[in-house]
Design a protein around this motif. Structure first.
Motif, short mmCIF file in Angstrom:
data_model
loop_
_atom_site.label_atom_id
_atom_site.label_comp_id
_atom_site.label_asym_id
_atom_site.label_seq_id
_atom_site.Cartn_x
_atom_site.Cartn_y
_atom_site.Cartn_z
N ALA A 483 0.84 -1.20 0.00
CA ALA A 483 0.00 0.00 0.00
C ALA A 483 0.87 1.25 0.00
CB ALA A 483 -0.93 -0.01 1.20
N LYS A 484 1.95 1.21 0.77
CA LYS A 484 2.84 2.37 0.82
C LYS A 484 3.52 2.57 -0.53
CE LYS A 484 6.47 4.55 3.54
NZ LYS A 484 7.34 4.47 4.74
N LEU A 485 3.97 1.48 -1.14
CA LEU A 485 4.61 1.59 -2.45
C LEU A 485 3.63 2.10 -3.49
CD1 LEU A 485 7.15 1.12 -4.16
CD2 LEU A 485 6.31 -1.21 -4.59
N SER A 486 2.38 1.62 -3.41
CA SER A 486 1.35 2.07 -4.34
C SER A 486 1.09 3.56 -4.18
CB SER A 486 0.06 1.27 -4.10
OG SER A 486 -0.93 1.63 -5.01
N MET A 487 1.05 4.04 -2.94
CA MET A 487 0.85 5.47 -2.69
C MET A 487 2.01 6.29 -3.25
SD MET A 487 0.70 7.57 0.91
CE MET A 487 2.45 7.32 1.19
N LEU A 488 3.24 5.83 -2.99
CA LEU A 488 4.41 6.57 -3.44
C LEU A 488 4.46 6.63 -4.96
CD1 LEU A 488 7.03 5.13 -0.93
CD2 LEU A 488 6.10 7.45 -0.94
N GLU A 489 4.08 5.54 -5.62
CA GLU A 489 4.06 5.52 -7.08
C GLU A 489 3.03 6.50 -7.61
OE1 GLU A 489 2.78 4.60 -11.05
OE2 GLU A 489 1.56 4.22 -9.27
N SER A 490 1.84 6.55 -6.96
CA SER A 490 0.79 7.48 -7.37
C SER A 490 1.24 8.93 -7.15
CB SER A 490 -0.49 7.19 -6.58
OG SER A 490 -1.47 8.16 -6.85
N GLN A 491 1.85 9.19 -6.00
CA GLN A 491 2.33 10.54 -5.70
C GLN A 491 3.40 10.98 -6.70
OE1 GLN A 491 3.52 9.98 -1.58
NE2 GLN A 491 1.76 11.16 -0.87
N PHE A 492 4.30 10.05 -7.01
CA PHE A 492 5.37 10.36 -7.95
C PHE A 492 4.79 10.69 -9.33
CE2 PHE A 492 8.48 9.17 -11.19
CZ PHE A 492 9.57 9.93 -10.79
N SER A 493 3.83 9.90 -9.79
CA SER A 493 3.23 10.12 -11.11
C SER A 493 2.53 11.47 -11.18
CB SER A 493 2.24 9.00 -11.43
OG SER A 493 2.89 7.75 -11.51
N LEU A 494 1.76 11.80 -10.12
CA LEU A 494 1.04 13.06 -10.11
C LEU A 494 1.99 14.25 -10.07
CD1 LEU A 494 -1.65 14.56 -9.99
CD2 LEU A 494 -1.64 14.27 -7.50
N ALA A 495 3.00 14.17 -9.20
CA ALA A 495 3.97 15.27 -9.10
C ALA A 495 4.74 15.42 -10.41
CB ALA A 495 4.93 15.00 -7.95
N LEU A 496 5.08 14.30 -11.04
CA LEU A 496 5.81 14.33 -12.29
C LEU A 496 4.99 15.03 -13.39
CD1 LEU A 496 8.37 13.35 -13.81
CD2 LEU A 496 7.09 11.26 -14.36
N CYS A 497 3.71 14.67 -13.48
CA CYS A 497 2.84 15.29 -14.49
C CYS A 497 2.67 16.79 -14.22
CB CYS A 497 1.48 14.60 -14.51
SG CYS A 497 1.53 12.93 -15.19
#
Length: 597
Positions: A483-497
């Motif tokens: 769950a933590k990895l999934s959150m970090l991946e989502s946060q990274f994608s959003l911040a990157l965009c």
């Protein structure tokens, strides 16, 4: 307590006040006198009430005028407009002519002058907060008075042509007048789209027309929507609503169904064909297939968009720095999680946070949130799925806000094309404690009517993103590193965009620049580059409303925790945020200082 009840309560308070004044007058006639200090206090109070009433009357008048000018906005804002003094109105989607933009500008100047006549020191509470927000809104809109052609009504995801079918399919029939209004709107659709295409011609003549890629995307979307008129879901959804209407004879129901069928087959099809033909005609006249940076006043317009879409008072340079720091921190945390749990990569693709139906997930979310969020109001919600004809062009999920005077019924739409193992957090974003909860809770706070017409995406989408990640954290706290990895991946994608959005529209990154940047961080496939680049070109600053809004809420929470220390209550903080309601974040921060004191 719904806002309609608060409005009626306000009228009742006025009546009680008049009754008390008449009783005091009777006492005075009987010989009761006030001391000079009491007389001064009474006069001061009367003066303050006079200013408060003047301001409330002004904002209520603007509220009514704006709703009378757009029947769709009226219907989605008020279930019973007659209770708000709106009895007669022209059926219209609004005026999209260039003359209307000039009139709107003149009205904003007039409103600004009227606000200058209000003395804010004589206001307090919600009245003072509304004054600050409205003043900021007017000043911000007037700052781009010469850039009206830079706005875009048609776009693949957020454009009117994409959103309108869903809004019409969900148009609630409470009384027979709603049906007539609905049919009247369908009959006005070709006129509305004709105005919009004329505006696109103006944009073309001024070198501001969209790229051929964007035009092609919209054309294809419109073609799909009308390719089988008799199977269009505006027919089936209308028939379902008509069948549920009480008090209509069978003959009347059949008459309405026939009228709607004909309108869809003629007016709706003709309207969308107008868009198709108009864009086909104008294709090739666009001089820019990249970001706003390459238009003459594109940077200034983007600065305006970022301010209005995020609600943040930071400069874009400052927002870029904040985003870079965030990306760095997330990458470092992702590396740490992977180092501690090397087996996660094999499990990640098949990971799902929660099983069950969307309704079961929402019920679970509404229970789990009670630890950190105030109890939600009583409400009813329905989960629906996007029609096949629109699923390629709409978001993974969205929530339709109910009228302020009938907020019991709520609808969450799910797009099955985009949903995978992340449905649980998506429902947290759209439902509990996201948009649905936020809307119904704030609706009970008694905000001024005018505030329901002022859009602050940074607040609404920022809140939903904030609680979405809060849900990730809650699940991850149960010793679930996935769950933590999934959150970090989502946060990274959003911040990157969001970072690429600023690069493309503020610094002039080309598609090749985006490709090079992504390759530099190990994401080099052409499909990803194509998707991200054209998304931020077609919907500039949209990603920022989610990401920067989220950062602003995190910043506010950190400030409150640091200032209040052991006195900090996350539940009380969330209550403050929700009862303050949508606003620019610098104004919310100012309110929070007073709240903490």
């Amino acid at each position: 307590m719904m806002k309609k009840d608060i409005w009626r309560k306000g009228q009742a308070v006025l009546c009680i006040g008049l009754t008390i004044l008449s009783l005091l007058t009777g006492c005075n006639n009987a010989g009761l006198t006030l001391s000079p200090s009491e007389q001064q206090e009474t006069t001061s109070t009367q003066k303050e009430n006079s200013y408060s009433k003047k301001f409330r009357d002004l904002t209520d008048e603007v509220f009514r005028n704006e709703l009378e000018a757009n029947t769709l906005n009226l219907h989605y804002t008020l279930a019973y407009p007659e209770n708000y003094g709106i009895d007669s109105y022209e059926i219209t989607f609004g005026d999209y002519s260039m003359e209307s933009y000039e009139e709107a500008h003149a009205e904003l100047i007039d409103l600004q002058k009227k606000l200058e006549e209000i003395r804010p020191e004589q206001l307090e509470g919600e009245g003072l907060l509304t004054y600050k927000i409205l003043k900021d809104y007017v000043e911000t809109e007037l700052s781009i008075e010469d850039l009206s052609l830079y706005g875009e009504i048609l776009s693949p995801t957020l454009g009117l042509q994409a959103q309108l079918p869903i809004l019409m399919a969900e148009y609630t029939f409470r009384v027979e007048r709603d049906i007539e209004d609905y049919l009247g709107l369908l009959g006005k659709l070709d006129e509305t789209y004709a105005q919009i295409i004329e505006r696109e011609r103006e944009k073309s003549e001024n070198g501001l027309f969209m790229s051929d890629k964007t035009a092609d995307d919209i054309i294809l979307q419109c073609q799909k929507f009308i390719e089988k008129p008799e199977e269009n879901y505006l027919i089936s959804t209308f028939n379902e609503r008509i069948e549920k209407m009480e008090g209509l004879s069978e003959d009347k129901k059949e008459d309405y169904k026939t009228r709607n069928l004909e309108l869809v087959k003629t007016d709706v099809v003709n309207a969308y064909q107008l868009v198709i033909d108009g864009l086909e005609e104008l294709k090739g006249t666009g001089i820019n297939d990249a970001g706003l940076f390459y238009y003459p006043e594109g940077i200034r317009y983007y600065e305006y968009l970022v301010r209005t879409e995020t609600g943040s008072g930071d400069t874009i340079r400052r927002l870029q720095r904040r985003t870079v720091y965030f990306l760095s921190d997330v990458l470092e945390e992702m590396a740490s999680v992977m180092e501690e749990n090397p087996e996660l990569l094999e499990l990640y693709d098949s990971y799902s946070m929660s099983d069950g139906t969307p309704e079961e997930m929402l019920a679970q979310l509404s229970e789990e949130m009670l630890v950190d969020y105030p109890n939600p109001p009583d409400t009813v919600y329905t989960v629906k799925y996007v029609d096949d004809s629109l699923k390629e062009d709409l978001s993974p999920a969205f929530y339709l806000t109910p009228p302020i005077d009938d907020a019991l019924e709520n609808v969450i739409y799910i797009n099955p094309l985009h949903i995978d193992g992340g449905l649980y957090t998506t429902l947290a974003h759209e439902g509990f404690p996201g948009h649905l909860y936020q809307t119904t809770y704030t609706n009970e706070a008694g905000l001024s009517l005018i505030r329901n017409l002022l859009s602050y995406s940074g607040y609404t989408e920022g809140w939903a993103t904030y609680v979405e990640y809060d849900t990730y954290k809650r699940v991850a706290a149960k010793d679930q590193p996935l769950a933590k990895l999934s959150m970090l991946e989502s946060q990274f994608s959003l911040a990157l965009c969001a970072y690429i959005d600023m690069g493309v529209n503020y610094e002039g990154w080309t598609k090749q620049d985006v490709q090079a940047y992504l390759e530099g961080i190990g994401i080099g496939d052409a499909e990803t580059t194509e998707f991200v680049f054209y998304t931020v070109v077609q919907e500039p600053a949209n990603y920022l409303s989610y990401f920067i809004g989220y950062l602003e809420f995190e910043k506010l929470r950190a400030q409150a925790q640091e200032t209040l220390g052991e006195k900090f209550s996350v539940k009380e903080f969330h209550d403050f945020i929700l009862t303050t309601g949508p606003a620019p974040f610098d104004i919310i921060e100012e309110e929070m200082k007073a709240w903490m004191e």
